[in-house]
Design an enzyme around this catalytic site. Structure first.
Site, mmCIF file in Angstrom:
data_model
loop_
_atom_site.group_PDB
_atom_site.id
_atom_site.type_symbol
_atom_site.label_atom_id
_atom_site.label_comp_id
_atom_site.label_asym_id
_atom_site.label_seq_id
_atom_site.Cartn_x
_atom_site.Cartn_y
_atom_site.Cartn_z
ATOM 1 N N SER A 286 16.070 15.248 26.508
ATOM 2 C CA SER A 286 15.162 16.323 26.921
ATOM 3 C C SER A 286 15.609 17.710 26.435
ATOM 4 O O SER A 286 15.463 18.701 27.145
ATOM 5 C CB SER A 286 14.965 16.307 28.437
ATOM 6 N N GLU B 137 17.486 3.295 23.685
ATOM 7 C CA GLU B 137 16.271 2.471 23.713
ATOM 8 C C GLU B 137 16.527 1.113 23.064
ATOM 9 O O GLU B 137 15.953 0.103 23.464
ATOM 10 C CB GLU B 137 15.107 3.230 23.035
ATOM 11 N N GLU C 294 24.109 10.772 25.134
ATOM 12 C CA GLU C 294 22.725 10.787 25.607
ATOM 13 C C GLU C 294 22.635 10.024 26.937
ATOM 14 O O GLU C 294 22.476 8.794 26.931
ATOM 15 C CB GLU C 294 21.811 10.117 24.584
ATOM 16 N N HIS D 192 21.276 3.566 19.836
ATOM 17 C CA HIS D 192 20.413 4.402 20.696
ATOM 18 C C HIS D 192 20.104 3.653 21.988
ATOM 19 O O HIS D 192 19.941 2.432 21.985
ATOM 20 C CB HIS D 192 19.116 4.764 19.965
ATOM 21 N N ASN E 271 15.038 12.628 16.142
ATOM 22 C CA ASN E 271 14.756 11.200 16.223
ATOM 23 C C ASN E 271 13.265 11.062 16.536
ATOM 24 O O ASN E 271 12.850 11.276 17.673
ATOM 25 C CB ASN E 271 15.611 10.578 17.342
ATOM 26 N N LYS F 45 11.555 8.413 16.559
ATOM 27 C CA LYS F 45 11.243 7.121 17.190
ATOM 28 C C LYS F 45 10.028 6.488 16.488
ATOM 29 O O LYS F 45 9.909 6.626 15.267
ATOM 30 C CB LYS F 45 11.041 7.312 18.698
ATOM 31 N N GLY G 232 13.715 11.379 27.284
ATOM 32 C CA GLY G 232 12.266 11.283 27.393
ATOM 33 C C GLY G 232 11.738 11.537 28.789
ATOM 34 O O GLY G 232 10.581 11.238 29.087
HETATM 35 P P1 PGA Z 1 14.175 13.119 24.126
HETATM 36 O O1 PGA Z 1 14.889 11.918 23.336
HETATM 37 O O2 PGA Z 1 14.603 14.399 23.418
HETATM 38 O O3 PGA Z 1 12.707 12.856 24.007
HETATM 39 O O4 PGA Z 1 14.668 13.089 25.509
HETATM 40 C C1 PGA Z 1 16.204 12.046 22.892
HETATM 41 C C2 PGA Z 1 16.635 10.803 22.164
HETATM 42 O O5 PGA Z 1 16.168 9.716 22.506
HETATM 43 O O6 PGA Z 1 17.445 10.857 21.225
#
Ligand code: PGA
Length: 254
Positions: A214, A99, A168, A97, A9, A11, A174
């Site tokens: 992460s 976010e 997640e 997601h 992803n 983003k 993140g």
């Molecule tokens: P990250 O994001 O690997 O940077 O923690 C994962 C995601 O948002 O799918």
């Protein structure tokens, strides 16, 4: 045997030139793991989808959108529909997601509509679920995830090949702080149980469920060896072609 899946992803990162450059580096790094197990999916921003799709031609890498709208066309400023995504070569789309749930107030009801439009448009949704830190601390994690699953899949018929779920935890995205592989396994087994109750045990055992939050090359192996974890949805660590190729390698060898 369930299919292993590793999805990137990106983003809101990488323009068209950067996407092309990435693929030129990434495909040679895949080397002898250029095959469909694990399924490798890259979800770039909408503006890089076509470029990415052209760049992965001749490889097994698939592309996906990061979001979708529930109508197919019309007066919906700023939105992108299933036929538009498939027109750009997508076979997958991320739905729900965290976010989008938290920064853009995306509701379970709209996530349900997005899953429906993905399936109607022959796209495989990667449904994201996960609890916040506060919910985990208050011992609500399972209830939150159960609720998200039930609402996202309400009134939807699923077959083994048309859904991927990604667990997640919001606090792991993140932040550099991943869930422990044991906690991830525990919740993913619980998600499989929910799928079994919503549908049936055979279907539940055939649906890939990923961990996300992460993930990096240093910890991928610890997740993939767990019984119910079928791969990962990777954010920041997917932005570097070498790191992401090592993650794919871990899953392949897992
Ligand atoms: P990250 O994001 O690997 O940077 O923690 C994962 C995601 O948002 O799918």
């Amino acid at each position: 045997m369930r299919k292993k899946v590793i999805a990137a992803n990106w983003k809101m990162n990488k323009n068209r030139g950067e996407a092309e450059d990435y693929i030129n580096k990434f495909l040679p790094l895949l080397g002898n793991i250029n095959a469909t197990d694990p399924e490798v999916i890259i979800c770039p921003p909408f503006t890089s989808l076509q470029t990415l799709h052209d760049a992965v031609q001749g490889s097994y890498v698939k592309t996906g959108g990061q979001d979708i709208f529930w109508e197919t066309s019309g007066a919906f400023t700023g939105e992108i529909s299933a036929p538009m995504l498939t027109d750009c070569g997508c076979s997958y789309v991320i739905v729900g997601h965290s976010e989008r749930r938290h920064i853009l107030d995306e509701s379970d009801y709209n996530i349900n509509r997005k899953i429906k439009s993905s399936l109607a448009g022959a796209l495989i949704p990667i449904l994201c679920v996960g609890e916040t830190l506060q919910e985990r601390q208050n011992d609500l994690a399972r209830q939150v995830v159960k609720d998200q699953m039930e609402k996202a899949l309400l009134g939807i018929d699923i077959t083994a090949g048309n859904l991927i779920v990604a667990y997640e935890p919001v606090w792991a995205i993140g932040t550099g702080v991943n869930a422990s592989p044991d906690d991830a396994q525990d919740m993913i087994a619980f998600i499989r149980e929910q799928l079994s109750q919503l549908y049936n045990p055979e279907l539940a055992s055939a649906i890939p469920i990923l961990y996300g939050g992460s993930v990096k090359k240093a910890n991928m192996h610890d997740f993939i060896i767990k019984a119910d974890i079928d791969g990962a949805l990777v954010g920041s660590a997917s932005l570097d072609p070498r790191e992401f190729s090592e993650i794919v390698r871990s899953v392949k060898n897992g």
